[in-house]
Design an enzyme around this catalytic site. Structure first.
Site, mmCIF file in Angstrom:
data_model
loop_
_atom_site.group_PDB
_atom_site.id
_atom_site.type_symbol
_atom_site.label_atom_id
_atom_site.label_comp_id
_atom_site.label_asym_id
_atom_site.label_seq_id
_atom_site.Cartn_x
_atom_site.Cartn_y
_atom_site.Cartn_z
ATOM 1 N N GLY A 61 0.842 -1.183 0.000
ATOM 2 C CA GLY A 61 0.000 0.000 0.000
ATOM 3 C C GLY A 61 0.881 1.236 0.000
ATOM 4 N N ASN A 68 1.723 5.551 5.711
ATOM 5 C CA ASN A 68 1.123 4.461 4.947
ATOM 6 C C ASN A 68 -0.402 4.632 4.918
ATOM 7 O OD1 ASN A 68 0.686 3.814 7.687
ATOM 8 N ND2 ASN A 68 0.528 1.652 7.182
ATOM 9 N N CYS A 72 -3.036 3.466 6.372
ATOM 10 C CA CYS A 72 -3.866 3.547 7.596
ATOM 11 C C CYS A 72 -3.331 4.520 8.613
ATOM 12 C CB CYS A 72 -4.012 2.160 8.200
ATOM 13 S SG CYS A 72 -4.970 1.037 7.175
ATOM 14 N N GLU A 112 -0.542 4.751 10.493
ATOM 15 C CA GLU A 112 0.264 4.420 11.673
ATOM 16 C C GLU A 112 1.762 4.384 11.411
ATOM 17 O OE1 GLU A 112 -0.194 0.451 9.659
ATOM 18 O OE2 GLU A 112 -1.412 2.244 9.963
#
Length: 748
Positions: free
Chosen positions: A124, A277, A279, A281
């Site tokens: 991702g 990234n 999401c 984190e």
């Protein structure tokens, strides 16, 4: 060596997810690997890195065995690309990448090409679009004006739509724009209509300057990234209100506190943190990647449910082994770009996190939304962080520090050499937590009991294993109780469950929003990177409630925050589609006409369309009097999508047989959107309903009726469906992603 132990059984759900997405398959698609063989494949491959540091055959086999036992005992599970690709021809093992987006046409399209390569390999991508000049800014090379960063985000989104990661994971992106970029208001509203950027999570990079202006009820400065000159001022309160209002409506954008991330940047001499990234984190430098893995906390609890204790020594040993595993992954990785390989090897970042935190609290008899839970969170993460740093220092003594160590924040302050620039990250664990049989990440329990659809269309009730154990032991288990919990999703208000157990088995919506933030902050205090966590709100939460949580996240030391208000994204596809069909049906009823009888023979044709949920087949039939009926089929019978398309077809046919104008019906259906539009060979299908409308419009055109014109886009707040497009079960919203706990499908 770790002591050989009896391995836990894998759940039916875990096996289903492994067979669907992780186990190797032959050319015909048949599974040719068992779960144990998968863990062995991964362990054997990663242990080969030990040879680079002088290990012989026996030592390599010893590390392989320890890696295998840790994974097979479900104590530690690496990120999905490692499980999928280690020991295969792909060998791309990282989940997280950040790519630069520089302010030139050549650089932008280079980044799009690099994105495609990363998504193809299973990763991702995160981007900061903050370097791009704003809309209508000067473009000297063409004597024209810029279209702005949001327009280029659309190009990245379209490229992502055409690629499915490794054939098993759909591409995911993070788009970040600084709050002081001149186009920030357009960015905040970019997904409001729900018809674009559906392959992106959006986050605003909020600065300390902005937060000070917000606190002082003052304005802050916008800056043109091309010239670095002032581009005006905006009231911080108005901008925050715009962010909060959009987040209240559809969960986006999130917020990252970019200055706080850079304050903890271990290598500022190498570059600034601009993005994370998908999401949120894992802050990374441009061209940097990171591989992640998670410890299953519930496997380190000793004792019966409700009064277990956490074995910190075993947890410390498992953390040390996981750090070595993740460092070996860096060496065994096959990087999609030379620039990524160079940057990753120079900093050697890893991200060790956790899952099963909610399970651990239940085992220990501690309520999630409580001060005791915060203390447990902080203590266990401090233990993991300490063990991870110690192991990284030990590896540095044996293998050498990461190459940029001397000019890193550690080196400049005289700290002991480390092998890895960062060691800890709290990531969402959608699929791997299903494999491990654990609650996801540090989230509360999703549900105590829920209904899962199976292939024949039947519904099975699945019950949380810890709740089932307690209910049987305490004598209050019954099928009726479980059915009632499955209907409500929680046991909070059910008299059939003793009060103490009702309190203990909290679900995500039983926890107060500030309770979510307190847990996130407790983990963040001992996590070097960031913490992925969703703050859940009830449907009736106010915009002020959301803003209070955003401010609380900043004040409590979090590095970002993502919110989800219950119902703001739930099943809009179904309700919107049903509304469109209901309009057509209402028209038919209002006309009070009797539907024409069907003759024995009608003529027509069938169209195949690619939708985000699979191939849609639409058959349109007509008689000499014009369009007569329509049949639509997608997926397997009994599934949610199949039943909806069948229902649309029946109602359209009823309308046509009753004499309703076919063009009017087509206009009602065209333009209805779902979260998974399809763009194939230049043809766009926004949803199953839209595809049916297009097929009907073509029939109208063929029959020389008035040309059907699409209605304006349906304005809606939410962009994610409530049901999995692959198995039809309920999707769980987590950290900007939709996760299916039944089949492992995920979309960020």
């Amino acid at each position: 060596m770790l002591e050989t132990r009896k391995f836990p059984s894998l759940s039916e759900n875990a096996i289903r997810v492994l067979e669907s997405r992780y186990l190797r398959k032959d050319a015909g698609g048949s599974v040719i690997e068992t779960p144990d063989e998968m863990f062995r494949r991964v362990a054997a491959n990663i242990a080969q890195a030990e040879r680079r540091y002088g290990a012989g055959d026996d030592e390599v086999r010893a590390w392989e065995e320890m890696f295998f036992e840790s994974m097979r005992a479900l104590e530690f599970v690496p990120n999905s690309p490692t499980l999928m690709n280690a020991g295969t021809e792909i060998q791309q093992l990282s989940a997280c990448f950040v790519l630069p987006v520089e302010d030139s046409m050549e650089a932008i399209f280079d980044s799009i090409k690099h994105t495609a390569l990363i998504h193809k390999s299973g990763g991702g991508t995160g981007f900061s679009f903050s370097r791009l000049r704003p809309r209508n800014d000067e473009v000297q090379s063409t004597h024209g004006v810029s279209s702005g960063p949001i327009s280029f985000m659309g190009v990245f989104d379209a490229a992502t739509e055409t690629i499915r990661q490794g054939g098993r994971r759909r591409g995911a992106n993070m788009a970040i724009l600084r709050v002081d970029h001149p186009d920030i208001l357009e960015f905040i509203n970019a997904k409001e209509a729900g018809d674009r950027l559906n392959n992106f999570n959006l986050s605003v990079a909020v600065t300390d300057e902005f937060m000070r202006a917000l606190s002082d009820d003052d304005e802050y400065e916008l800056r043109n990234p091309r010239t670095c000159a002032s581009s005006g001022r905006l009231p911080a309160r108005d901008v925050m209100r715009r962010i909060v209002d959009c987040a209240w409506r559809n969960g986006e954008p999130g917020i990252v506190f970019i200055d706080r991330m850079n304050a903890d940047n271990p290598t500022p001499a190498v570059g600034d943190i601009e993005s994370t990234n998908p999401c949120g984190e894992q802050p990374l430098l441009p061209y940097e990647s990171c591989n992640l893995g998670s410890l299953n906390l519930s496997r380190f609890a000793d004792g019966g449910t409700g009064h277990a204790s956490l074995d910190l020594e075993r947890l410390r040993a498992a953390a040390a082994l996981a750090v070595r595993f993740l460092d070996d992954v860096i060496d065994m990785n096959r990087y999609p770009l030379a620039e990524i390989e160079a940057m990753t090897l120079s900093n050697r970042k890893i991200g060790l996190g956790v899952m099963g935190f909610a399970d651990l609290l239940v085992r220990m008899g501690i309520v999630y939304d409580s001060p005791e839970a915060e203390l447990v969170a902080e203590a266990l993460m401090e233990t993991i962080q300490g063990a991870a740093v110690e192991e990284s220092e030990r590896l540095a003594r044996a293998r050498g520090a990461f190459p940029n160590f001397a000019r890193s924040a550690y080196g400049l302050r005289g700290a002991a050499p480390r092998r890895n620039a960062t060691v800890t990250t709290i990531a969402p664990t959608g699929s791997i937590s299903i494999i491990a049989g654990a609650s996801s990440g540090i989230e509360p329990l999703f549900a105590i009991a829920f209904k899962r659809r199976v292939l024949d269309g039947a519904e099975l009730v699945e019950v949380n294993s810890l709740f089932e154990e307690v209910a049987h032991a305490e004598g209050f288990y019954s099928a009726e109780l479980v059915e009632s919990i499955a209907q409500h999703g929680t046991a909070r208000d059910l008299a059939g469950v003793p009060e103490a157990w009702r309190a203990l088995f909290q679900t995500a919506h039983d926890v107060t929003p500030h309770g979510h933030i307190r847990i996130q902050a407790a983990f963040q205090r001992h996590t070097e990177n960031a913490v992925s966590k969703t703050v859940n709100f009830a449907t009736n939460a106010s915009v002020d409630d959301v803003e209070a949580v955003f401010r609380s996240a900043y004040e409590s030391g979090c590095k970002g925050v993502t919110v989800y208000r219950d119902g703001s994204r739930a099943q809009q596809v179904l309700s919107t589609g049903t509304a469109a069909v209901a309009t057509a049906a209402a028209t038919a009823r209002a006309s009070a006409r009797v539907p024409r009888q069907r003759p024995e023979v009608v003529s027509g044709h069938t169209m195949r369309m690619e939708t985000g949920c699979g191939n849609l087949y639409v058959t349109t039939n007509e008689t000499k009097d014009g369009p007569f009926e329509l049949f639509a089929q997608i997926g397997k019978a009994g599934g949610c999508a199949a039943s909806q398309t069948e229902a649309i077809g029946r109602l359209v046919s009823l309308a046509l047989r009753s004499g309703v104008d076919a063009g009017a019906v087509a206009r009602q259906l065209k333009g209805v959107r779902c979260p998974f539009p399809s763009f194939n060979r230049g043809h766009k299908v926004l949803s199953c309903a839209d595809g049916i409308g297009q097929a009907l419009a073509r029939m109208v055109d063929d029959h020389h009726e008035p040309h059907a014109v699409a209605e304006p886009p349906v304005r809606r707040a939410d962009v994610l469906a409530g049901n999995c497009p692959e198995c039809g079960n309920e999707l769980e919203h987590e950290s900007g992603c939709a996760i299916c706990r039944s089949c492992g499908y995920s979309r960020c």
